[in-house]
Design a protein around this motif. Structure first.
Motif, PDB file in Angstrom:
ATOM      1  N   ASP A 145       0.843  -1.190   0.000  1.00 37.66           N
ATOM      2  CA  ASP A 145       0.000   0.000   0.000  1.00 37.66           C
ATOM      3  C   ASP A 145       0.879   1.241   0.000  1.00 37.66           C
ATOM      4  N   TRP A 146       0.470   2.261  -0.762  1.00 34.65           N
ATOM      5  CA  TRP A 146       1.219   3.522  -0.841  1.00 34.65           C
ATOM      6  C   TRP A 146       0.476   4.577  -0.033  1.00 34.65           C
ATOM      7  N   THR A 147       1.119   5.133   0.981  1.00 34.84           N
ATOM      8  CA  THR A 147       0.459   6.061   1.890  1.00 34.84           C
ATOM      9  C   THR A 147       1.085   7.445   1.904  1.00 34.84           C
ATOM     10  N   THR A 148       2.166   7.651   1.177  1.00 33.13           N
ATOM     11  CA  THR A 148       2.900   8.915   1.242  1.00 33.13           C
ATOM     12  C   THR A 148       2.397   9.886   0.183  1.00 33.13           C
ATOM     13  N   ASN A 149       1.867  11.010   0.639  1.00 30.11           N
ATOM     14  CA  ASN A 149       1.315  12.016  -0.260  1.00 30.11           C
ATOM     15  C   ASN A 149       2.418  12.806  -0.952  1.00 30.11           C
ATOM     16  N   ASP A 150       2.126  13.284  -2.153  1.00 27.12           N
ATOM     17  CA  ASP A 150       2.987  14.171  -2.925  1.00 27.12           C
ATOM     18  C   ASP A 150       4.381  13.592  -3.172  1.00 27.12           C
ATOM     19  N   THR A 151       4.430  12.316  -3.573  1.00 25.79           N
ATOM     20  CA  THR A 151       5.695  11.646  -3.867  1.00 25.79           C
ATOM     21  C   THR A 151       5.517  10.708  -5.061  1.00 25.79           C
ATOM     22  N   THR A 152       6.647  10.349  -5.678  1.00 27.08           N
ATOM     23  CA  THR A 152       6.636   9.344  -6.726  1.00 27.08           C
ATOM     24  C   THR A 152       6.359   7.993  -6.084  1.00 27.08           C
ATOM     25  N   ILE A 153       5.423   7.247  -6.658  1.00 29.52           N
ATOM     26  CA  ILE A 153       5.057   5.930  -6.125  1.00 29.52           C
ATOM     27  C   ILE A 153       6.165   4.940  -6.472  1.00 29.52           C
ATOM     28  N   THR A 154       6.696   4.270  -5.461  1.00 27.35           N
ATOM     29  CA  THR A 154       7.750   3.273  -5.650  1.00 27.35           C
ATOM     30  C   THR A 154       7.253   1.916  -5.159  1.00 27.35           C
ATOM     31  N   GLY A 155       8.063   0.893  -5.375  1.00 32.20           N
ATOM     32  CA  GLY A 155       7.703  -0.444  -4.920  1.00 32.20           C
ATOM     33  C   GLY A 155       7.008  -1.275  -5.988  1.00 32.20           C
ATOM     34  N   TRP A 156       7.261  -0.974  -7.257  1.00 32.80           N
ATOM     35  CA  TRP A 156       6.676  -1.744  -8.365  1.00 32.80           C
ATOM     36  C   TRP A 156       7.492  -3.018  -8.568  1.00 32.80           C
ATOM     37  N   LYS A 161       3.651  11.514 -15.046  1.00 27.98           N
ATOM     38  CA  LYS A 161       4.658  12.466 -15.501  1.00 27.98           C
ATOM     39  C   LYS A 161       5.533  11.819 -16.570  1.00 27.98           C
ATOM     40  N   PHE A 162       5.767  12.559 -17.662  1.00 26.99           N
ATOM     41  CA  PHE A 162       6.680  12.139 -18.724  1.00 26.99           C
ATOM     42  C   PHE A 162       7.851  13.092 -18.682  1.00 26.99           C
ATOM     43  N   ASN A 163       9.047  12.561 -18.437  1.00 29.92           N
ATOM     44  CA  ASN A 163      10.244  13.386 -18.256  1.00 29.92           C
ATOM     45  C   ASN A 163       9.995  14.489 -17.222  1.00 29.92           C
ATOM     46  N   ASN A 164       9.307  14.112 -16.164  1.00 26.77           N
ATOM     47  CA  ASN A 164       8.998  14.934 -14.982  1.00 26.77           C
ATOM     48  C   ASN A 164       7.987  16.056 -15.234  1.00 26.77           C
ATOM     49  N   ALA A 165       7.354  16.082 -16.398  1.00 19.45           N
ATOM     50  CA  ALA A 165       6.287  17.052 -16.675  1.00 19.45           C
ATOM     51  C   ALA A 165       4.945  16.331 -16.570  1.00 19.45           C
ATOM     52  N   VAL A 203       8.353   8.035 -27.754  1.00 20.25           N
ATOM     53  CA  VAL A 203       9.621   8.027 -27.028  1.00 20.25           C
ATOM     54  C   VAL A 203      10.733   8.238 -28.045  1.00 20.25           C
ATOM     55  N   THR A 204      11.470   9.352 -27.897  1.00 21.56           N
ATOM     56  CA  THR A 204      12.491   9.708 -28.885  1.00 21.56           C
ATOM     57  C   THR A 204      13.915   9.628 -28.351  1.00 21.56           C
ATOM     58  N   ALA A 205      14.075   9.400 -27.056  1.00 24.72           N
ATOM     59  CA  ALA A 205      15.416   9.301 -26.460  1.00 24.72           C
ATOM     60  C   ALA A 205      15.430   8.168 -25.447  1.00 24.72           C
ATOM     61  N   SER A 206      16.574   7.518 -25.304  1.00 31.17           N
ATOM     62  CA  SER A 206      16.676   6.382 -24.384  1.00 31.17           C
ATOM     63  C   SER A 206      16.664   6.819 -22.921  1.00 31.17           C
ATOM     64  N   THR A 207      16.563   8.106 -22.679  1.00 31.68           N
ATOM     65  CA  THR A 207      16.458   8.617 -21.307  1.00 31.68           C
ATOM     66  C   THR A 207      15.026   9.049 -20.967  1.00 31.68           C
ATOM     67  N   ASP A 208      14.107   8.983 -21.933  1.00 31.61           N
ATOM     68  CA  ASP A 208      12.711   9.344 -21.661  1.00 31.61           C
ATOM     69  C   ASP A 208      12.165   8.427 -20.569  1.00 31.61           C
ATOM     70  N   ASN A 209      11.313   8.991 -19.699  1.00 32.14           N
ATOM     71  CA  ASN A 209      10.808   8.188 -18.589  1.00 32.14           C
ATOM     72  C   ASN A 209       9.415   8.614 -18.171  1.00 32.14           C
ATOM     73  N   VAL A 210       8.753   7.700 -17.458  1.00 29.27           N
ATOM     74  CA  VAL A 210       7.420   7.926 -16.905  1.00 29.27           C
ATOM     75  C   VAL A 210       7.468   7.584 -15.427  1.00 29.27           C
ATOM     76  N   ARG A 211       6.736   8.360 -14.639  1.00 29.57           N
ATOM     77  CA  ARG A 211       6.554   8.060 -13.219  1.00 29.57           C
ATOM     78  C   ARG A 211       5.134   8.408 -12.828  1.00 29.57           C
ATOM     79  N   PHE A 212       4.680   7.816 -11.740  1.00 33.46           N
ATOM     80  CA  PHE A 212       3.342   8.052 -11.220  1.00 33.46           C
ATOM     81  C   PHE A 212       3.495   8.678  -9.844  1.00 33.46           C
ATOM     82  N   HIS A 213       2.864   9.839  -9.661  1.00 36.61           N
ATOM     83  CA  HIS A 213       3.076  10.685  -8.486  1.00 36.61           C
ATOM     84  C   HIS A 213       1.768  10.778  -7.701  1.00 36.61           C
TER      85      HIS A 213
END
Length: 173
Positions: free
Chosen positions: A32-43, A97-101, A129-139
């Motif tokens: 369970d993810w309980t921390t507000n305003d953070t990137t969700i980890t533990g995948w 977020k895609f590349n932190n946007a 995805v145009t660069a090998s550094t492109d990334n996605v995160r869920f916040h």
């Protein structure tokens, strides 16, 4: 797309584009993810049969909740998160977020009565995805003191899926 469908509805030949899907990944939220305003980890991609993610091909890595595309191309990203709300904590959400946007906010909740509610909220998008550094995160956002995003450890054995994300590489550019 090529192939034949006969009058009885049977398929023969090749269905789909040349090259087809080359990579696919599913990750499940472990806890369970309980921390507000953070990137969700533990995948995680491992676990018991009911909660196991999986993959084939290559081109994606995950570290600290950041999914990095190691192969360029067109990627379909789908997130299905489950929120657990208590009493006056009426809304739970996440930003993709895609590349932190921020690309989009997804949230679910209930204004009605107090008590415990479980809701689903989802995100579905195709990324170029145009660069090998492109990334996605869920916040995570709007997590109240008694609310959380449900991981596989938060479920009993009722057969219901916890929060998960899927990445499918559709094709080259």
């Amino acid at each position: 797309m090529s192939g034949l469908i006969n009058s009885a509805g049977s398929k023969s030949g090749v269905i789909g584009e040349a090259g087809g899907v080359s990579s696919a990944f599913t990750f499940v939220l472990d806890n369970d993810w309980t921390t507000n305003d953070t990137t969700i980890t533990g995948w995680n991609q491992s676990g018991d049969a009911m909660h196991k993610g999986g993959s084939f091909g290559g081109g994606l890595s995950e570290s600290s909740g950041i999914f990095t595309f190691n192969k360029t191309g067109m990627w379909h990203v789908f997130a299905n998160l489950r929120g657990h709300h208590h009493d006056n904590d009426t809304w739970t959400g996440f930003s993709t977020k895609f590349n932190n946007a921020i690309i989009a906010d997804s949230w679910a909740g209930d204004y009605e009565d107090a008590g415990v509610r479980v809701t689903n909220f989802a995100f579905n998008h195709i990324f170029s995805v145009t660069a090998s550094t492109d990334n996605v995160r869920f916040h995570a956002f709007s997590l109240g003191t008694s609310s959380h995003i449900i991981g596989k450890s938060g479920w009993n054995s009722t057969g219901q899926m916890s929060s998960s994300v899927t990445f499918i590489r559709l094709r080259n550019h």
